[in-house]
Scaffold this motif. Structure first.
Motif, PDB file in Angstrom:
ATOM      1  N   CYS A  20      -0.354   3.467   3.504  1.00 56.66           N
ATOM      2  CA  CYS A  20      -0.074   3.030   4.877  1.00 56.66           C
ATOM      3  C   CYS A  20       1.049   2.004   4.857  1.00 56.66           C
ATOM      4  CB  CYS A  20      -1.334   2.460   5.530  1.00 56.66           C
ATOM      5  SG  CYS A  20      -1.807   0.836   4.912  1.00 56.66           S
ATOM      6  N   CYS A  34      -8.450   2.543  -2.124  1.00 54.69           N
ATOM      7  CA  CYS A  34      -6.989   2.550  -2.076  1.00 54.69           C
ATOM      8  C   CYS A  34      -6.467   1.263  -2.716  1.00 54.69           C
ATOM      9  CB  CYS A  34      -6.513   2.660  -0.633  1.00 54.69           C
ATOM     10  SG  CYS A  34      -4.737   2.588  -0.488  1.00 54.69           S
ATOM     11  N   CYS A  36      -6.554  -2.128  -0.357  1.00 53.32           N
ATOM     12  CA  CYS A  36      -5.868  -2.195   0.934  1.00 53.32           C
ATOM     13  C   CYS A  36      -6.861  -2.490   2.059  1.00 53.32           C
ATOM     14  CB  CYS A  36      -5.140  -0.886   1.225  1.00 53.32           C
ATOM     15  SG  CYS A  36      -4.337  -0.920   2.834  1.00 53.32           S
ATOM     16  N   CYS A  62       0.860  -1.182   0.000  1.00 52.02           N
ATOM     17  CA  CYS A  62       0.000   0.000   0.000  1.00 52.02           C
ATOM     18  C   CYS A  62       0.897   1.233   0.000  1.00 52.02           C
ATOM     19  CB  CYS A  62      -0.896   0.015   1.232  1.00 52.02           C
ATOM     20  SG  CYS A  62      -1.924   1.498   1.288  1.00 52.02           S
ATOM     21  N   THR A  80      -6.488  -2.098   5.207  1.00 50.19           N
ATOM     22  CA  THR A  80      -6.449  -1.172   6.343  1.00 50.19           C
ATOM     23  C   THR A  80      -6.806   0.263   5.945  1.00 50.19           C
ATOM     24  OG1 THR A  80      -4.080  -0.843   6.099  1.00 50.19           O
ATOM     25  CG2 THR A  80      -4.760  -2.546   7.622  1.00 50.19           C
ATOM     26  N   CYS A  81      -6.771   0.576   4.642  1.00 53.90           N
ATOM     27  CA  CYS A  81      -7.153   1.925   4.192  1.00 53.90           C
ATOM     28  C   CYS A  81      -8.592   1.906   3.667  1.00 53.90           C
ATOM     29  CB  CYS A  81      -6.229   2.417   3.086  1.00 53.90           C
ATOM     30  SG  CYS A  81      -4.579   2.809   3.661  1.00 53.90           S
TER      31      CYS A  81
END
Ligand SMILES: [Zn+2]
Length: 436
Positions: A235, A258, A251, A232, A253-254
């Motif tokens: 992040c 993303c 991603c 990514c 976590t985003c």
């Protein structure tokens, strides 16, 4: 003194072999290493390290040793023959059977040729259990041959069936201390790959058959790599694609738009925080001052040393020139006496011998110098050979040795820069070369 002189004419090198038409070799490093007499393919998934390859491998082993010793690693040597009994006890035998080389002794006792040694090393610790927590952490490691019955061995050392591997096993008194040890070993891996001037990435990895709660992989970024890595840009998410559900490229976590960048990688290291998976089976325990006897918390950490050797050549070389991590080049210096005619040719060779002797007594250059004495071959052709084999430094001995003081041309092959130096300046210049 003269025993330290190495002549190219006497080395197992420069056979002038070329890749045959229609050969199935598909990666640059395999072609470079096989047709430059570095490594020879022997039979499926097995190889012969030729003298140049073995020198580079020995040096690589010394670099790995230095980094493991620097974090308190204690070197041991476990048997290659691993009893099936231990692998059955940890319940790995059946799962791993397809990739294990198995055999029986004359008493019908079954073994495998070890691909990894969690069982043997934890069983060893159990023999000394309970061990005082004051001795912990213990970080055992070894650098030995390992075996895996690969379905499709390929690319020479990149995916072999018999290979050189460094495996470390750590034992701690608690989960948090094991986690600290895990981070320390991961940092030492990063230092090692940086010392070798390699472009690498650390990503989250799968725990697979080895198990544990946390795992990371270290990869060389290369199109030849068989693993697909996801990065990514926004992040810190970096992972092997095996871990991502449904092959998603978003991603996790985003936010939803993303997009992850994908890149192939050659896996050169793999680390696992194992917890008590093996210590509970084999009863590896420690004695704590406050809580009595408790299981040890483990980590295990591998580096594919022979794969790392070829992987380095793969990512650093150009199409027709090998480039090694400078620290592990088979030899640091090649001296090239000009061809010349009669008296001049003799003088160039004699000066080259004296120069070789002078460099060989420098502490960092002992046994690092070869002389390409094949004066019947043009300088241009020998220069090409030397650049192709990736000596970090080439010294040309020609007409300018008649000047006062005599002048030598030294070529740094990493930059292709030439310097014209007197013997004293040349020695100063080379005294900073790091060797191992
Ligand atoms: Zn992200």
């Amino acid at each position: 003194m003269s025993n330290s002189r190495r002549f190219v004419s006497k080395l197992f090198q420069n056979f002038g072999r070329v890749e045959p038409e229609g050969s199935s070799q598909t990666c640059q490093s395999q072609i470079l290493m096989q047709y430059n007499d570095i490594v020879e393919s022997c039979h499926s998934g097995c190889y012969v390290m030729l003298p140049f390859g073995q020198r580079a491998l020995d040096k690589l082993v010394r670099v790995v040793d230095e980094e493991m010793q620097a974090i308190g690693g204690q070197k041991i040597s476990l048997p290659t023959l691993a009893p099936a009994k231990l692998w059955k006890k940890s319940e790995r035998w059946d799962d791993a059977l397809n990739e294990l080389f198995t055999l029986k002794d004359r008493h019908n006792v079954q073994y495998c040729l070890g691909p990894t040694h969690e069982e043997l090393v934890t069983n060893l610790m159990a023999m000394y259990s309970p061990i005082s927590e004051k001795r912990l952490p213990i970080k055992f490691y070894q650098i030995t041959r390992k075996f895996r019955d690969e379905m499709k061995p390929k690319h020479l050392l990149l995916r072999g069936r018999e290979f050189e591997m460094k495996d470390m096993y750590s034992f701690d008194a608690s989960e948090s201390e094991a986690r600290e040890t895990y981070d320390i070993v991961c940092e030492s891996y990063s230092r090692l790959f940086s010392r070798l001037e390699l472009p690498f990435a650390k990503v989250e990895g799968a725990t697979g058959n080895i198990g544990g709660s946390i795992s990371h992989e270290f990869h060389l970024m290369s199109s030849v790599g068989e693993d697909k890595l996801l990065f990514c840009e926004k992040c810190s998410f970096r992972s092997n694609s095996e871990l991502v559900k449904d092959q998603s490229t978003v991603c996790p976590t985003c936010d939803a738009d993303c997009q992850l960048r994908t890149s192939p990688g050659i896996e050169i290291g793999h680390t696992f925080l194992l917890g008590t998976k093996y210590s509970s089976v084999f009863k590896s325990t420690c004695m704590k001052s406050d809580r009595g006897i408790d299981l040890t918390h483990m980590g295990c950490y591998g580096i594919g040393v022979s794969r790392l050797l070829q992987g380095s050549v793969e990512v650093l070389s150009s199409e027709n020139k090998i480039r090694w991590p400078r620290l592990i080049a088979p030899y640091q210096i090649c001296i090239l006496p000009h061809k010349g005619i009669k008296a001049a040719a003799e003088q160039y060779l004699a000066t080259s011998l004296t120069l070789s002797d002078a460099l060989n007594v420098m502490p960092n250059l002992k046994h690092e110098v070869v002389i390409d004495d094949r004066q019947q071959i043009s300088l241009g052709k020998r220069l090409f050979d030397a650049k192709r084999l990736g000596y970090p430094y080439i010294i040309v001995v020609g007409k300018r040795i008649q000047e006062n003081p005599p002048i030598f041309e030294i070529i740094e092959t990493s930059t292709n820069e030439s310097h014209f130096l007197s013997i004293d300046s040349l020695k100063d210049f080379l005294s900073t070369v790091e060797t191992i």
